[in-house]
Design a protein around this motif. Structure first.
Motif: not given
Length: 301
Positions: A17-24, A40-53
């Motif tokens: 089984p797997r549980t997924v919780e969105l962290l604030p 237990c792990y944290v998956a950091r999924v990019w919201a943008s490629d970050g190139s401008l920043l």
């Protein structure tokens, strides 16, 4: 690609089984706590490629590994740039708030964590807010993003600050460079530092001044933090951290301008966030003590 589909393509996180919780928190990532039979792990999924920043995802990955080796960052388990995911171990503990940094008892603990990171393996890139600010400014002007009124008027003073800080430059150490309260974790015994998007080798006093600036702490707290970090009160280091804290406010203001202009899909008032920093920067730029502060930073104790 939706989060479950991304996680299904990472063998470590595809267990059942797997549980997924969105962290604030997180504006350039979506962070998920993923629990599977192996742990237990944290998956950091990019919201943008970050190139401008000026976010370098490969550097973030390498520097996260170095921070873990220093004993202050989460262990790194997987990196899938094609999927836009970095997987790190979940660190049990409580996320700091500004109230925690207002508690003076925590400042020596934060200083110890910073020293541990700074004494660890060198990072794969450098971070200099003077250079980052210039890069952000070029993007803002090229793209026609909003610029706070009077922003450019302070550029000559910025050049003076940079020249004064060069007098007692002692080199760089691996820094997180983005220690908002949300990037500081307390497991009850020790402090952990997370999120290495903006990490790079930098002046240690930027790290300390940025902590002070980001949480809008009283000046006395900066003095306590710097004193705890160096083990004794050093006037020129406190002045240096104050000046770099000012540059933090001035530079991150443009980060907010870029986000305001480029990320309409994110429901966050970047402009107001940046203007709050800018207004505090202006009060320091126009204050009567800036010249004396630069003199203190350039003189030996």
């Amino acid at each position: 690609m939706a989060a479950p589909e991304v996680l299904d393509r990472i063998p470590l996180l595809s267990g059942v089984p797997r549980t997924v919780e969105l962290l604030p928190g997180g504006l350039t990532n979506h962070n998920y706590k993923v629990t599977v039979p192996s742990g237990c792990y944290v998956a950091r999924v990019w919201a943008s490629d970050g190139s401008l920043l000026a976010i370098d995802r490969d550097a973030e990955h390498a520097n996260s590994i170095a921070a873990a080796a220093a004993g202050v960052g989460a262990p790194v388990h997987d990196y899938r740039p094609g999927l836009g995911v970095l997987v790190v171990g979940f660190l049990p503990g409580r996320t700091f708030t500004e109230a925690d940094l207002l508690d003076s008892a925590n400042l020596p603990r934060v200083a110890r964590a910073c020293r541990r990171l700074h004494a660890g393996p060198r990072f794969v890139r450098d971070f200099d807010m003077f250079e980052v600010q210039q890069r952000y400014l070029a993007i803002v002007r090229e793209r026609g993003f909003r610029l706070p009124e009077g922003y450019l008027d302070f550029m000559p003073t910025v050049a003076q600050i940079q020249k004064c800080l060069a007098v007692r430059d002692e080199g760089t150490v691996p820094c997180n460079n983005d220690l908002l309260p949300g990037n500081i974790l307390d497991d009850g015994e020790r402090i952990w530092l997370i999120d290495y998007e903006y990490s790079g080798n930098n002046d240690a006093c930027f790290e300390l001044g940025n902590i002070w600036s980001e949480s809008d702490l009283p000046l006395g707290h900066l003095e306590e933090l710097v004193t705890a970090y160096y083990g004794r009160r050093l006037r020129h280091k406190i002045a240096r951290a104050r000046l770099l804290g000012l540059m933090s406010k001035y530079g991150w203001t443009l980060w907010a301008s870029i986000q305001d202009g480029a990320n309409e899909s994110i429901d966050f008032d970047f402009w107001s966030w940046g203007m709050e920093k800018y207004e505090r920067a202006v009060s320091e730029f126009t204050g009567s003590g800036l010249v004396a502060l630069m003199d203190e930073a350039a003189r030996a104790d």
